[in-house]
Design an enzyme around this catalytic site. Sequence first.
Site, PDB file in Angstrom:
ATOM      1  N   HIS A 129       0.831  -1.194   0.000  1.00  0.00           N
ATOM      2  CA  HIS A 129       0.000   0.000   0.000  1.00  0.00           C
ATOM      3  C   HIS A 129       0.873   1.254   0.000  1.00  0.00           C
ATOM      4  O   HIS A 129       1.883   1.338   0.703  1.00  0.00           O
ATOM      5  CB  HIS A 129      -0.905   0.031   1.234  1.00  0.00           C
ATOM      6  CG  HIS A 129      -2.172  -0.758   1.064  1.00  0.00           C
ATOM      7  ND1 HIS A 129      -3.073  -0.508   0.051  1.00  0.00           N
ATOM      8  CD2 HIS A 129      -2.679  -1.805   1.779  1.00  0.00           C
ATOM      9  CE1 HIS A 129      -4.089  -1.355   0.154  1.00  0.00           C
ATOM     10  NE2 HIS A 129      -3.875  -2.157   1.187  1.00  0.00           N
ATOM     11  N   CYS A 171       0.194   2.752  -4.713  1.00  0.00           N
ATOM     12  CA  CYS A 171      -0.521   3.989  -5.004  1.00  0.00           C
ATOM     13  C   CYS A 171       0.315   5.195  -4.580  1.00  0.00           C
ATOM     14  O   CYS A 171       1.148   5.109  -3.669  1.00  0.00           O
ATOM     15  CB  CYS A 171      -1.859   4.008  -4.266  1.00  0.00           C
ATOM     16  SG  CYS A 171      -2.972   2.656  -4.687  1.00  0.00           S
TER      17      CYS A 171
END
Length: 318
Positions: free
Chosen positions: A92, A148
């Site tokens: 993440h 991301c």
Amino acid sequence: MPRKKALLIGINYTGSKHQLNGCINDAMNVREYLVRERGFSPDPREMVILTDKPQNRGSPFFPTGANMLAAFRWLVTGNNPGDSLWLSYSGHGSQVRDPDGDRDSGFDDTICPIDFEQHGQITSDTLHKVIVSPMNPRCRLTILFDCCHSGSAVELPYVFKPDADGRVNMMGNVKEGLSLAREAKGLLHGGFSIEKVHDVQTLIEHGTSLLHKFQHPDAPSDENGLADENFVEDWRSEGKDVWMFSGCADDQTSADTSMQGLATGAMSWAFINTMRANPRQSYVQVLQNTRALLQSKYAQIPQLSIGGKYDLDQPVYL
């Protein structure tokens, strides 16, 4: 002989509400590529792999924030001129409020260790200070971030803007605008709930950032396509030989997908397949070909950022 060192990190956040599926596979795929095709040794003294596999829990190879910071320091210290270093992270990525006021979006990029909810995320500023600043300037570090909000995740001072006229960037903005519109439409369905408050806040923040990009185009690039990044710190003076391929721009998300029935990160898959197609490509060619592989299915636009103003047409050196 120059030494090759590699640090590979893949975090699936298994069993949590943040679970991903392909990140550990990414680390294993990168390992296979580096060992079989780029001459890296799997010896744990030369290659360290951190994943949240159950057997790693409680060991130095479990990707807690503390273990990740220790592994970063191992990678970039004690090296000699000519050594080739590799760092890949699949997991993440997020953003936090920018405390310095040097980011147009108002946010700094972050990565998320397995224990980020307890001990916090690792910010782009910290990553630069731990990874880039201590490096021997005569070593080369190649970074692949598949997460991301990864465009400036290590705060390298230059970014390659291959379309100085803004066409690719503008197309990315249009795609992002359409995506935001779809998200907004989805939030209007099914009534209001307290669970949607965070989603609305995030949507507004991203919409504000997108509006800023339309009103204030990116800084112009030089004749080689390099544009300055703006940071409070004078990272340009360091002159470190660092090349970073990131899965998307700062304001984009990176896809966790499946290829041939195997869960994987889209950027990791595209990068490895691009390099396998032609190991002698230049940095610019790898970026362009990686983008071409992704553009038919994904909105994310891979980025290339660099520690100095180097020759972008030289072959990728690993």
